[in-house]
Structures are given as C-alpha cells and as structure tokens.
Scaffold this motif. Structure first.
Motif, mmCIF file in Angstrom:
data_model
loop_
_atom_site.group_PDB
_atom_site.id
_atom_site.type_symbol
_atom_site.label_atom_id
_atom_site.label_comp_id
_atom_site.label_asym_id
_atom_site.label_seq_id
_atom_site.Cartn_x
_atom_site.Cartn_y
_atom_site.Cartn_z
ATOM 1 N N ASP A 1 -4.724 18.954 -20.015
ATOM 2 C CA ASP A 1 -5.541 19.829 -20.866
ATOM 3 C C ASP A 1 -5.063 21.270 -20.822
ATOM 4 O O ASP A 1 -5.440 22.078 -21.687
ATOM 5 C CB ASP A 1 -7.003 19.776 -20.419
ATOM 6 C CG ASP A 1 -7.630 18.419 -20.686
ATOM 7 O OD1 ASP A 1 -7.077 17.666 -21.525
ATOM 8 O OD2 ASP A 1 -8.655 18.102 -20.054
ATOM 9 N N ALA A 2 -4.247 21.614 -19.821
ATOM 10 C CA ALA A 2 -3.758 22.992 -19.687
ATOM 11 C C ALA A 2 -2.479 23.236 -20.492
ATOM 12 O O ALA A 2 -1.914 24.326 -20.426
ATOM 13 C CB ALA A 2 -3.515 23.334 -18.220
ATOM 14 N N GLY A 3 -2.002 22.228 -21.233
ATOM 15 C CA GLY A 3 -0.847 22.442 -22.090
ATOM 16 C C GLY A 3 0.415 21.763 -21.602
ATOM 17 O O GLY A 3 0.392 20.950 -20.667
ATOM 18 N N LYS A 4 1.496 22.112 -22.215
ATOM 19 C CA LYS A 4 2.800 21.489 -21.958
ATOM 20 C C LYS A 4 3.877 22.556 -22.032
ATOM 21 O O LYS A 4 3.777 23.508 -22.815
ATOM 22 C CB LYS A 4 3.057 20.390 -22.994
ATOM 23 C CG LYS A 4 4.352 19.619 -22.801
ATOM 24 C CD LYS A 4 4.476 18.516 -23.855
ATOM 25 C CE LYS A 4 5.750 17.709 -23.679
ATOM 26 N NZ LYS A 4 5.861 16.644 -24.699
ATOM 27 N N PHE B 1 -2.009 27.244 -29.916
ATOM 28 C CA PHE B 1 -1.206 28.381 -29.459
ATOM 29 C C PHE B 1 0.093 27.898 -28.812
ATOM 30 O O PHE B 1 0.111 26.881 -28.114
ATOM 31 C CB PHE B 1 -2.001 29.209 -28.449
ATOM 32 C CG PHE B 1 -1.207 30.302 -27.793
ATOM 33 C CD1 PHE B 1 -0.959 31.497 -28.465
ATOM 34 C CD2 PHE B 1 -0.680 30.124 -26.521
ATOM 35 C CE1 PHE B 1 -0.210 32.495 -27.866
ATOM 36 C CE2 PHE B 1 0.076 31.125 -25.918
ATOM 37 C CZ PHE B 1 0.300 32.312 -26.585
ATOM 38 N N SER B 2 1.176 28.635 -29.054
ATOM 39 C CA SER B 2 2.433 28.381 -28.351
ATOM 40 C C SER B 2 3.135 29.703 -28.113
ATOM 41 O O SER B 2 2.930 30.679 -28.844
ATOM 42 C CB SER B 2 3.331 27.426 -29.145
ATOM 43 O OG SER B 2 3.769 28.030 -30.347
ATOM 44 N N ALA B 3 3.940 29.713 -27.073
ATOM 45 C CA ALA B 3 4.700 30.918 -26.722
ATOM 46 C C ALA B 3 6.109 30.522 -26.332
ATOM 47 O O ALA B 3 6.317 29.542 -25.605
ATOM 48 C CB ALA B 3 4.026 31.663 -25.577
ATOM 49 N N THR B 4 7.075 31.280 -26.823
ATOM 50 C CA THR B 4 8.471 31.096 -26.449
ATOM 51 C C THR B 4 8.927 32.327 -25.674
ATOM 52 O O THR B 4 8.827 33.449 -26.167
ATOM 53 C CB THR B 4 9.360 30.925 -27.703
ATOM 54 O OG1 THR B 4 8.915 29.792 -28.450
ATOM 55 C CG2 THR B 4 10.809 30.720 -27.305
ATOM 56 N N LEU B 5 9.407 32.104 -24.477
ATOM 57 C CA LEU B 5 9.978 33.167 -23.654
ATOM 58 C C LEU B 5 11.424 32.804 -23.372
ATOM 59 O O LEU B 5 11.721 31.678 -22.958
ATOM 60 C CB LEU B 5 9.203 33.315 -22.335
ATOM 61 C CG LEU B 5 7.700 33.618 -22.436
ATOM 62 C CD1 LEU B 5 7.072 33.639 -21.057
ATOM 63 C CD2 LEU B 5 7.479 34.951 -23.143
ATOM 64 N N ARG B 6 12.298 33.756 -23.611
ATOM 65 C CA ARG B 6 13.725 33.484 -23.434
ATOM 66 C C ARG B 6 14.378 34.705 -22.799
ATOM 67 O O ARG B 6 14.188 35.835 -23.248
ATOM 68 C CB ARG B 6 14.371 33.157 -24.777
ATOM 69 C CG ARG B 6 15.838 32.812 -24.707
ATOM 70 C CD ARG B 6 16.351 32.253 -26.036
ATOM 71 N NE ARG B 6 15.928 33.046 -27.169
ATOM 72 C CZ ARG B 6 15.097 32.622 -28.131
ATOM 73 N NH1 ARG B 6 14.610 31.403 -28.082
ATOM 74 N NH2 ARG B 6 14.765 33.413 -29.137
ATOM 75 N N GLY B 7 15.160 34.464 -21.762
ATOM 76 C CA GLY B 7 15.923 35.535 -21.138
ATOM 77 C C GLY B 7 17.395 35.170 -21.101
ATOM 78 O O GLY B 7 17.757 34.092 -20.631
ATOM 79 N N THR B 8 18.232 36.040 -21.632
ATOM 80 C CA THR B 8 19.667 35.785 -21.679
ATOM 81 C C THR B 8 20.397 36.812 -20.824
ATOM 82 O O THR B 8 20.170 38.013 -20.969
ATOM 83 C CB THR B 8 20.190 35.850 -23.124
ATOM 84 O OG1 THR B 8 19.475 34.916 -23.934
ATOM 85 C CG2 THR B 8 21.674 35.517 -23.179
ATOM 86 N N ILE B 9 21.225 36.317 -19.948
ATOM 87 C CA ILE B 9 22.052 37.185 -19.117
ATOM 88 C C ILE B 9 23.476 37.148 -19.656
ATOM 89 O O ILE B 9 24.085 36.077 -19.757
ATOM 90 C CB ILE B 9 22.019 36.738 -17.648
ATOM 91 C CG1 ILE B 9 20.590 36.833 -17.100
ATOM 92 C CG2 ILE B 9 22.969 37.586 -16.807
ATOM 93 C CD1 ILE B 9 20.432 36.274 -15.701
ATOM 94 N N TYR B 10 23.994 38.316 -20.014
ATOM 95 C CA TYR B 10 25.382 38.450 -20.442
ATOM 96 C C TYR B 10 26.182 39.088 -19.309
ATOM 97 O O TYR B 10 25.830 40.161 -18.813
ATOM 98 C CB TYR B 10 25.486 39.345 -21.681
ATOM 99 C CG TYR B 10 24.902 38.757 -22.939
ATOM 100 C CD1 TYR B 10 25.688 37.988 -23.802
ATOM 101 C CD2 TYR B 10 23.578 38.978 -23.283
ATOM 102 C CE1 TYR B 10 25.161 37.463 -24.971
ATOM 103 C CE2 TYR B 10 23.037 38.454 -24.453
ATOM 104 C CZ TYR B 10 23.832 37.698 -25.288
ATOM 105 O OH TYR B 10 23.307 37.177 -26.441
#
Length: 864
Positions: free
Chosen positions: A692-695, A759-768
């Motif tokens: 119930d807390a999401g995926k 609701f949905s959220a996308t978090l993305r971190g890119t290291i160059y």
C-alpha cells in the motif's frame, strides 16, 4: 499509464539482418519476420495484454511504465530497451537529450561551431557520431546534409538527426551497444539505435510543455498529439504531430576586444591598436559592454509529422511509415565592431550602419538554416512455402538552405558603398534510396531450437549536393561570419552500394545460443568489403550467464566528408575546409578517403541473484583502422608555421579569403589514425514493492570508456617545417585531445521511479567523470583545460488529475551546474584567451552536461 511490454531474448545481434531486425515486433499483425530470439509483440488490434511480471525469469521488461532504462538481460549482446513511459520522464522535448539522460554511453553535443550549432549531434561509446547506425522500425535512417566541420569531439558528424524524430511517436527504443556492421552494413561500429514507432489501433495521447534555463534564456514551448485508429479489421494507422520553439541562450560575457575584465572600455594604453574613433564608437554599441552573444543555443522552430501504418490482407501484410520535418533555426556569431565594415572616399571614412541610423552600432551576424527533411518507407511481408519474406524500399532526403542575416559584405561595401544585409549562402542536400530483400526460414536439425537461416540483399544509392550562393554572398570574401558557397564549392556527387548477407542462429543445446553472420558489400567508389560477426551466450543457470561477441566491420566515408567545401571565418581568421577528394587536396599530397575498418570484441555476464535484482556487466574493445579525422589547422599565414602550398591549394580550390584577417589556412578530413576504445557497461536494476506504500524501480547504470590513438599518419612531404626539417603533425594536441580526453571516461546514472496511487516521482543523478581538451590561441602553444567530475540531478513529479489528464513539474540539472569558463593565457597582459576566442567568461563548450545550466519545466499530459 501503459502496460509493460515484454520481449523475450531481445537481441539485435540475432536479428534477421539488415532491414528485418526487430522490425517485426513493431509491425504486427500479420505474418512477419521475427528473430529466433524475439517474441512477437502483442497484436495491436487485440485487447491490451496485462502487465508482465518483471520477476519472470524468461521475460525482460521493456522499460515502460515504471522503469527508466535497463539492459535486456536475456540477450546475447548488450542492449538497452527504453519504453515510451521512460522516454516521457525527461523534461526537454528532444530525443538527443532523452537518450543522454537514460543511456550512460550516449553523450549529446552541447554546442557546435557555425552551422553545426543548428543541428546538434551525439555519439555512443566515445566514438564518432558516424559510428552509430540509426534505424526506424528496423530500416536505415538517412543522415543529415549539414556536416559538422569545425574541430571538436563531434567533428565530421553527418549521421541521422535524432532531433527530427519526435519522442511522442515512439513505442520504444532499442540501443544495441555492440558492433553490428555484419548485420546492418556500414556505420554500425559503436552500435545501433533502433527507434520503434507506435503501432496502436485506437486512442491517442499528447502533451504541452513549457520551460526555460535558469538565468540564460532558452525559453522552450512544445506540444504534440498522437492519434491512432483501426483500418478495417486488420490494419492500423498512427499519426503524430509535434512542434517545438526554443529560444536563444547566452552564456558568454564581455568581448575582450572592447573592454577589460571589469567592463571598462579599453584605453590606448591597454590596447594601443584601438583608434580614437573605435574608442568613440564602442560605447554606443547595443548592450554595451555585453556586446558579443555568440556563446549559447541557437534559436529554432521545429515541426515534425510522422505516421506508421500497416494492413494485413491475409496472404501478406503491407506496411508504411514516414516522417516530414521543417526546421528554421539561426545561431548568433561573433559581433562585428562598428569599424569592421567601412568605406574611404577622398579621405573621408564612413562606417556601415545596418540599422540605418546614427550612431553606428556594429552588428551581430546570424547563420540561419531552413531545413526540410523527409523519409518514406513502404514494404510488404508475408510467408510463402515456409519462407518468411520482407521486401521494402526507403527514400530519405535532407535539404538545408543556408543564409547569413543581419550581416554585411565588407569588400562589397568598400568597393561600391552598398551591401546587402541578408545573404543566401547556398544549399546542402543529402539523399538516400535503399531497397531491401530479406528472407528467413527455420530448419529443424535436431538441436534444442531450429536453425534460423536468414539471407538477403540491399541496394543503396547516396547523393550529396552543394549549391552555390547568391552574388553578394560570394563577392570576394562574402558576408561576415559565413561566406557563400562558390561555384567551385558546388557540385553533385553520388555512389551506389550493394550487399548480400547470410545469418545462422540456433540453440545447439538449451543453454547455448549461437549466431553467426557474414556480409559482402561492394561500393562504386572504393570497392568491396567482407565482414562477419559471431555471438554466443551460455546460461549456466537462471541466475548466471556469460555472453560474448567478436566481429569485424567498416564505415564508408560519407559523401559530405569526401566532398564538402566551404570557408569558415571569424573576425580574425579564415580557413578553407578543403574537400578530401579534390584536386586541390592532392596538390598538397592528400589522397581520397577510404573506408574505416573495425574489429570488435565483447565479453559479459548476466547475474540474477534475486528474483527482483538483475546485474549485467559487459566489457568491450573496438579497434578502428584508417579512422577518418579532421586535421588541425594547417596555416597559410599567421600561424607558428606557414606554407605556400596551402595558399596555392586555396587558390586552386577557387576560394577567396577576407584580406583583413590575420590567419588563413585549411582543414581537411583524412584517414589519419588507428584508435583503440576499451570500456565496461554496468547495469543494476531492482524493483521494490511496498504494498500500500507504493512501488519503486531502482536502476544504476554506468559506462567506463577510454579511447587511445595507436597510430597517427605523417603529413605529406609538402608540409615540412623549414626550421626543423620535419613534417608538421597533422593532428596537433587539440585534435588529439578531441579523440582521447574530451569526453568523460566515466558516466554513472542512478535513478529511482517511485509511484503510489495517482502520484509518481522520478529522481535521477548522473555523475560525469572529468574531461579535458587542449586549447590554443594560435595553433602553436596549447593549454590543457579540464572539466572536473560533476553531479547532475534531475527530478520530475507527476500527478494524475484524472485517468486521462496529468500534470508534471520538474528540472533537468536542478542544481544549475555549469562548466568552467575559458581562462586567459597564463601571464597574459592583453586578455588573450587560451582558445583564441573573443568572449570572456564563455564556458568550455566540450562540456558533457551542457553549457546552459538548469532547465525547469512544467507539462500537461492527456490520453484518450
């Protein structure tokens, strides 16, 4: 939201060769050509299938509703599959930007010199953009006519323009990160990007989005609409319309020719070359002291129309798809100061005023493009006596008319007292016509699976044309910033290529997959090539597999690389891009371009220690012989070493240079080097179900890539330095660094897509990782410039207002990270920049994460 789409053992490495690939899965229903290792996509006319459980060991998630991009873990070669939902969670409506934020080995161009800034490119695995083959529905996509001429990591790019394919028209993208020339022909050295278009039978979707960069402009407004309908009982028709407007960005500062670093007008002491009239006129320039706006994005307006259709007649299926794009774009060039264009009669000097008023303001010329691009594919496929066939034909053309506006011809004004302010410089046109015949049959041989025998042929004709400019654009040195193409530059060149291939794929035993392919190609301008590929995979258990590939390949030089001819100018320099296959080039000692040849090796493993956890690790090596590179600047005047034969070649080629510039010379493409690229691709994917807390879907994907120059050819004997008795290096430190260090060796993408209810959220971190280039103000002394390791954060928040209406807000590069600025030459007292440019505080443009900083946006999504 869409359901997951799954494909079992997706592997372009085991496709039915050129023209077939996984085109079948994109074009159901009806009898189609399908690789032995692929499962046909669901019939688009049938009821939607339920979402596939990603824990199924025999299925692979095609990154759709809840994923951000993973390697297809059951394939025999490394491949990343991006579903339409993943594509929709990148804010900037540009396919190059979508892929660079989802695929670690993919890097998009941040800034291009001259007209290259109007059609930015991208590259895979640190190789040339030309080393990646782009397919649409498994069919070869034609290249751009606008060659990237000026030096840099993307020099020579003339590949397919991904920006002319709307993300909203795409069902999924498959990025094969492996050499595949034996399957698809020339260009597939670094890999293949196969764009599969939507094939829905009903419904539609669309969005409108608006955004801008934090403090440098770049206002962007885009909208798209995709519609699908049935055609009878067994057909479908999809159409997508897309429009985007993107405004200029400006990321530079003061013009060093005009002011000091504090914005104060240079004095007679600080710059003795300034005359009294110049010091009088400069403060009157528009936007003084920030007069030079060359550094930044071009302004562009892009419209795309695309369709995809098929109809099953029972005995055969007829299909077609195509695109049409219209782009109008312009890029600012270096400002011309008020005294740049003048006329002296009877001792009285007058200065050109483009605005027709007083005082004189100088002017900022713009290079402009009007581009029309089209592609059309039609074909038929079916089954006869157990043989599956696919017969198709593709026509593609890119036409780019080039203009210089808000400009002047200095010589024409000096000679006549008149000059136009707009010039038609000429036209580039690139055309490709392809015919494919592909046949496939399965043969029982007592193995775990039948032997899939695929064979076929291809005919391809390429034409490249340069048309000359109007009289004002070619009078003497032409318009400021970009001279027109002279009749000696103009011409039509063509070639044909024919090929035959054979592919055998099977599982001798259940755990072992094998695929062997061979291809013979003959080109009308340089002869024949035979190449091969062998791929294998062994599954020791459901939790562990090894896979590997060995292949040879080649890349035919583009006709643009062979025949492009033009003059590139700045306020102080004029250099001719000498055609490689020209008599003028042979005067210096250069020969016609020949094909590049490659050898690829890869070895990888697929690990599934837990049902929800997939780990893939693939190491690779790509050796390229006779690699086509652009030389450094070879000077006729104004350089550390100058050559009379260079000046003679410029005259022989029919070019006339600006007599007021201090530096002249040539650049040329040549088979200049052997290179070796080694790297590793890593992908870790894990799914968390919190009830119930999401995926949440977690992905870590990374690439380590290193390219080394193994051999550099010597310059022709005519380019011998009289002071040392040695021939000059054709590829100076700057050109070498473009190959070896200008792209980061490390790129790591960490992302999570969390969803709960609406609701949905996308978090993305890119290291160059860090990158560096050698820059020089004069082609003599070079200064190493480094862009350090950087973290770029992206965020997007989505909320479904209704089942058919949603809203999203987000940011790419949320912390507004920008690259370092170009420094002054150490110890300088006259504000000389290490790259010879004019703008202080301009960013290092080889930045892998762009030059504009943060981009912030909102989007309204609809579906029906």
């Amino acid at each position: 939201m869409r359901n997951y789409v799954t494909v079992s053992h997706i592997a372009l490495a085991t496709c039915c060769m050129l023209g077939m690939s996984d085109d079948a899965s994109a074009q159901q229903p009806g009898p189609v050509l399908v690789p032995v290792s692929a499962t046909v996509a669901p019939d688009p006319l049938a009821d939607p299938a339920p979402a596939t459980d990603p824990q199924d060991g025999n299925e692979i998630i095609v990154t759709g509703t809840r994923a951000t991009g993973i390697t297809a873990a059951e394939s025999a070669a490394p491949i990343k599959v991006l579903g339409e939902e993943a594509l929709s969670h990148v804010g900037q409506p540009n396919l190059n930007q979508v892929l660079t934020q989802l695929v670690p080995s993919f890097v998009a161009q941040a800034f291009g010199g001259d007209t290259a800034n109007l059609t930015l490119s991208a590259r895979l695995r640190g190789l040339s953009p030309n080393h990646t083959l782009v397919l649409v529905n498994g069919k070869r996509r034609h290249g751009t006519s606008n060659l990237a001429v000026l030096g840099g990591p993307f020099q020579g790019a003339a590949t397919a323009d991904l920006d002319l394919i709307s993300p909203s028209s795409i069902k999924r993208i498959e990025v094969l990160e492996d050499g595949a020339a034996a399957q698809y022909g020339s260009d597939a050295i670094a890999g293949v990007i196969n764009v599969i278009l939507k094939d829905d039978a009903e419904g539609g979707d669309g969005y409108i989005t608006a955004g801008k960069n934090y403090d440098v402009g770049g206002d962007t407004l885009a909208g798209t609409l995709h519609l699908a309908t049935r055609v009878g009982e067994t057909g479908y028709f999809n159409v997508t319309a897309f429009h985007r407007f993107h405004d200029f960005t400006q990321v530079g500062g003061l013009d060093r020719r005009v002011t000091d670093i504090n914005g104060n007008l240079l004095t007679a002491t600080s710059n003795p070359s300034l005359s009294a009239i110049q010091r009088q006129l400069f403060p009157l320039m528009d936007n003084f002291p920030y007069v030079n706006k060359i550094n930044g994005d071009a302004q562009s307006s892009l419209t795309n129309l695309q369709y995809n259709t098929a109809f099953d007649f029972g005995s055969a299926e007829v299909y077609s798809f195509g695109t049409y794009s219209k782009r109008i774009a312009s890029g600012r060039q270096n400002v011309r100061v008020p005294t740049r264009v003048s006329r002296t009669v009877a001792g009285v000097t007058t200065y050109f005023d483009p605005e027709g008023d007083s005082p004189v303001n100088g002017f900022t010329p713009r290079e402009k493009i009007r581009e029309d691009d089209m592609a059309f594919t039609g074909g038929v496929r079916g089954t006869v006596s157990g043989f599956q066939y696919d017969l198709s034909s593709t026509f593609g053309q890119d036409k780019a008319q080039i203009f210089t506006v808000d400009s002047a011809n200095a010589s024409l004004y000096a000679d006549t007292g008149f000059t136009p302010t707009s010039f038609y410089n000429g036209v580039f046109k690139s055309t490709e016509f392809t015919v494919n015949a592909d046949v496939r049959r399965e043969i029982e041989a007592g193995f775990a699976t039948p032997i899939t025998v695929a064979f076929g042929g291809e005919y391809r004709r390429n034409v490249y044309e340069i048309g000359s400019g109007d009289p004002g654009s070619i009078y003497k040195e032409g318009g400021q910033a970009y001279p027109g193409f002279r009749p000696s530059d103009a011409g039509v060149n063509s070639r044909t290529g024919k090929s035959l291939y054979l592919d055998l794929a099977t599982n001798p035993v259940e755990a072992l997959k094998l695929d062997i392919a061979g291809r013979y190609e003959h080109y009308s301008d340089f002869g024949s090539r035979f190449i091969y590929k062998a791929t294998g995979r062994y599954d020791f258990s459901d939790a562990f597999a090894l896979r590997g590939t060995i292949s040879t390949g080649f890349r035919a030089p583009t006709l643009a690389e062979s025949y492009y001819s033009a003059t590139n100018v700045s306020p102080t320099a004029a250099f001719v891009q000498l055609p490689a296959n020209s008599a003028a080039a042979k005067l210096i000692g250069f020969q016609n371009l020949k094909p590049e040849k490659s050898t690829n090796y890869s070895l990888g493993t697929v690990i599934r220690p837990l049902p929800d956890l997939t780990i893939t690790l693939d190491a690779y090596q790509v050796k390229i012989r006779d690699r086509i590179l652009g030389t450094g600047s070879i000077f006729g005047s104004g350089g550390a070493v100058n050559f009379a034969v260079v000046r003679q070649a410029i005259i022989a080629n029919g070019n006339v240079l600006d007599p007021t510039v201090s530096q002249t010379g040539i650049n040329i493409f040549t088979n200049g080097a052997d290179t070796r690229t080694r790297g590793v691709d890593l992908v870790v994917s894990y799914t968390s179900d919190f009830g119930d807390a999401g995926k949440a879907v977690w992905t870590i994907s990374g690439n380590y890539n290193e390219t080394k120059l193994r051999r550099l050819i010597a310059a022709p004997a005519t380019l011998t330095n009289p002071a040392t008795g040695q021939v000059i290096p054709l590829f100076n430190l700057g050109a070498q660094s473009n190959i070896e260090t200008a792209s980061p060796r490390v790129k790591l993408i960490n992302s999570v897509l969390y969803s709960i209810d609406k609701f949905s959220a996308t978090l993305r971190g890119t290291i160059y990782g860090k990158s560096s280039a050698q820059l020089s103000p004069d082609g003599g002394t070079f200064y190493k410039q480094t862009i350090g390791t950087a973290f770029i954060g992206d965020i997007e928040l989505n909320y479904d207002i209704t089942p058919n209406l949603g809203i999203a807000i987000g940011a790419n590069n949320v912390f507004n990270k920008t690259p370092p600025t170009i420094p002054l030459v150490p110890g300088t007292t006259n504000q000389t920049l290490v790259n010879g440019g004019n703008v202080l505080d301009a960013p290092l443009t080889f930045s892998p994460y762009g030059i504009n900083g943060g981009y912030y946006y909102a989007r309204l999504n609809v579906s029906f």
